[in-house]
Design a protein around this motif. Sequence first.
Motif, PDB file in Angstrom:
ATOM      1  N   PHE B  44       0.847  -1.206   0.000  1.00 56.69           N
ATOM      2  CA  PHE B  44       0.000   0.000   0.000  1.00 56.69           C
ATOM      3  C   PHE B  44       0.876   1.247   0.000  1.00 56.69           C
ATOM      4  O   PHE B  44       0.633   2.200  -0.732  1.00 56.69           O
ATOM      5  CB  PHE B  44      -0.906   0.039   1.244  1.00 56.69           C
ATOM      6  N   GLU B  79      -6.336   9.829  -8.006  1.00 60.63           N
ATOM      7  CA  GLU B  79      -7.373   9.015  -7.337  1.00 60.63           C
ATOM      8  C   GLU B  79      -6.789   7.745  -6.731  1.00 60.63           C
ATOM      9  O   GLU B  79      -7.167   7.332  -5.629  1.00 60.63           O
ATOM     10  CB  GLU B  79      -8.474   8.662  -8.338  1.00 60.63           C
ATOM     11  N   MET B  80      -5.873   7.129  -7.456  1.00 57.29           N
ATOM     12  CA  MET B  80      -5.218   5.920  -6.932  1.00 57.29           C
ATOM     13  C   MET B  80      -4.408   6.278  -5.691  1.00 57.29           C
ATOM     14  O   MET B  80      -4.329   5.511  -4.724  1.00 57.29           O
ATOM     15  CB  MET B  80      -4.271   5.340  -7.987  1.00 57.29           C
ATOM     16  N   LEU B  83      -6.521   6.476  -2.598  1.00 57.62           N
ATOM     17  CA  LEU B  83      -6.904   5.123  -2.177  1.00 57.62           C
ATOM     18  C   LEU B  83      -5.778   4.448  -1.410  1.00 57.62           C
ATOM     19  O   LEU B  83      -5.967   3.988  -0.271  1.00 57.62           O
ATOM     20  CB  LEU B  83      -7.274   4.285  -3.416  1.00 57.62           C
ATOM     21  N   PHE B 190       0.071  -6.780  -6.121  1.00 57.51           N
ATOM     22  CA  PHE B 190      -0.274  -5.363  -6.073  1.00 57.51           C
ATOM     23  C   PHE B 190       0.117  -4.614  -7.340  1.00 57.51           C
ATOM     24  O   PHE B 190      -0.546  -3.649  -7.714  1.00 57.51           O
ATOM     25  CB  PHE B 190       0.329  -4.711  -4.825  1.00 57.51           C
ATOM     26  N   LEU B 193      -2.733  -5.354  -9.554  1.00 57.33           N
ATOM     27  CA  LEU B 193      -3.904  -4.602  -9.109  1.00 57.33           C
ATOM     28  C   LEU B 193      -3.789  -3.139  -9.526  1.00 57.33           C
ATOM     29  O   LEU B 193      -4.740  -2.543 -10.025  1.00 57.33           O
ATOM     30  CB  LEU B 193      -4.053  -4.707  -7.588  1.00 57.33           C
ATOM     31  N   TYR B 196      -4.324  -2.773 -13.239  1.00 58.52           N
ATOM     32  CA  TYR B 196      -5.746  -2.959 -13.559  1.00 58.52           C
ATOM     33  C   TYR B 196      -6.561  -1.703 -13.240  1.00 58.52           C
ATOM     34  O   TYR B 196      -7.327  -1.210 -14.067  1.00 58.52           O
ATOM     35  CB  TYR B 196      -6.296  -4.158 -12.781  1.00 58.52           C
ATOM     36  N   LEU B 197      -6.374  -1.180 -12.022  1.00 59.66           N
ATOM     37  CA  LEU B 197      -7.148  -0.004 -11.610  1.00 59.66           C
ATOM     38  C   LEU B 197      -6.777   1.223 -12.448  1.00 59.66           C
ATOM     39  O   LEU B 197      -7.648   2.003 -12.833  1.00 59.66           O
ATOM     40  CB  LEU B 197      -6.931   0.287 -10.119  1.00 59.66           C
ATOM     41  N   ARG B 200      -8.360   0.918 -15.913  1.00 63.98           N
ATOM     42  CA  ARG B 200      -9.801   1.236 -15.814  1.00 63.98           C
ATOM     43  C   ARG B 200     -10.027   2.737 -15.714  1.00 63.98           C
ATOM     44  O   ARG B 200     -10.884   3.302 -16.372  1.00 63.98           O
ATOM     45  CB  ARG B 200     -10.383   0.575 -14.556  1.00 63.98           C
ATOM     46  N   ARG B 201      -9.237   3.378 -14.853  1.00 60.67           N
ATOM     47  CA  ARG B 201      -9.427   4.813 -14.598  1.00 60.67           C
ATOM     48  C   ARG B 201      -9.055   5.640 -15.825  1.00 60.67           C
ATOM     49  O   ARG B 201      -9.715   6.626 -16.129  1.00 60.67           O
ATOM     50  CB  ARG B 201      -8.595   5.212 -13.370  1.00 60.67           C
ATOM     51  N   ALA B 203      -9.315   4.612 -18.915  1.00 55.53           N
ATOM     52  CA  ALA B 203     -10.397   4.402 -19.878  1.00 55.53           C
ATOM     53  C   ALA B 203     -11.557   5.350 -19.578  1.00 55.53           C
ATOM     54  O   ALA B 203     -12.154   5.938 -20.480  1.00 55.53           O
ATOM     55  CB  ALA B 203     -10.867   2.948 -19.831  1.00 55.53           C
ATOM     56  N   ILE B 204     -11.856   5.523 -18.291  1.00 58.48           N
ATOM     57  CA  ILE B 204     -12.921   6.456 -17.888  1.00 58.48           C
ATOM     58  C   ILE B 204     -12.554   7.876 -18.317  1.00 58.48           C
ATOM     59  O   ILE B 204     -13.387   8.617 -18.845  1.00 58.48           O
ATOM     60  CB  ILE B 204     -13.148   6.404 -16.356  1.00 58.48           C
TER      61      ILE B 204
END
Lengths: 71, 222
Positions: B44, B79-80, B83, B190, B193, B196-197, B200-201, B203-204
Motif C-alpha cells: 500500500f 485518485e489511486m 486510495l 499489487f 492490481l 488494472y485499476l 480502468r481509470r 479508460a474512464i
Amino acid sequence: MLTCSTGAWPSPESKKKSSTSNTRSWPMTNLFVAYTLAFIIIFIFTWLLISRQSRLEKKLDELKQRLKEKS
Amino acid sequence: MRSKILGILVLVLMIANLYMIFVFAPNEATMGVIQRIFYFHLPFGISSYLSAYLLGFASIMYLIKHDLKWDRLGASAGEMGILFTSMSIMSGALWAKPVWGIWWTWDARLTLQFLLGLIFLSYLMLRAYLPEREKKATLGGVFGILAMVDVPFNYLSIRWWRTQHPQPVILGGGLDWDMWKVMMVSFCAFAALYAYLLDRRMAIARVEEEVEYLEHAILAHD
C-alpha cells in the motif's frame, strides 16, 4: 516522546510458542479487520470505476445518437 | 480485453498472495500474527509513492507539452494515490495498536504520509472546483509536483530522524527468506492490481473527454 523500535525485525517463530499470544485477542482481531477492510475498500473502488465507466459509455452513445439526428 | 486479462491476473495473484500470507509465511517471533499485516501494508505504501511519482511526472509533462493525455494520467494517479495512502494509514494504525499500544503518533514518517494524502485530496478538490480543463491541468500540476517532492522525505524520514515507525526491512537486510518470498508474491499481486485499476481509470478519463467534446459539438450545432 516514544523512541523508535530498533529491536529484532521479522524472523521465524521459535518452536516454543509464547503463552500470552494465544490469550490476547487484539492482534487476531486487528489482522482480520485490516484484511477485510482492505478487500472491501478495493472492491468498492473497483465497482465504482466499473459503474462510472458504463454510465459514461451509455451517455456517450446517447450523445452520438443525438448528434447523428441533428446532422 | 486488456482489462479482462488484468482482472483475471489480479484475481489469481491475490488468491496466491492470501495463501502465501496465511499458510506459507512463518509467524514473526516478537510480534506474532499481527506482523502479517506487513504483506499488505508495505505494498500500500509503495503504491502511494508510485501514485505520487506518476502524478508528478504527468504534471511536469503536461506543463511542458500541454497535451491533455498527461492530465488524464495525472487525474488517474491522483485518485489511486488517495486510495493507497488511506489504506497504508489504515493498515498501519491497525498494526500499531497491538504493537505500540497507540493508533497514531505524529512522528516524521506518519505525518509525511498523512501530508501526502492531503496533497492528493487537495489535487482532486482543486480539479473538481475549476471548470476549465486547461486551468485544471495547469494548477493541479503544482500539487502533482508537491506530491512527488513529499516522497523522498517520507521514505528517508525513518533514516534521518528518530521515529516511532520501524527502520527499513526490505533494504535493511532484516527479512527472513521465507518472508521475502511472500513479499515478492505480494508485490506482484499489487503491481497487477495497480495496473488494472489505472487502466480502468484511464479508460474512464478517455470516455469523459469524448463526452465533453460531443456535448460541445451538440451545443455548437444548436
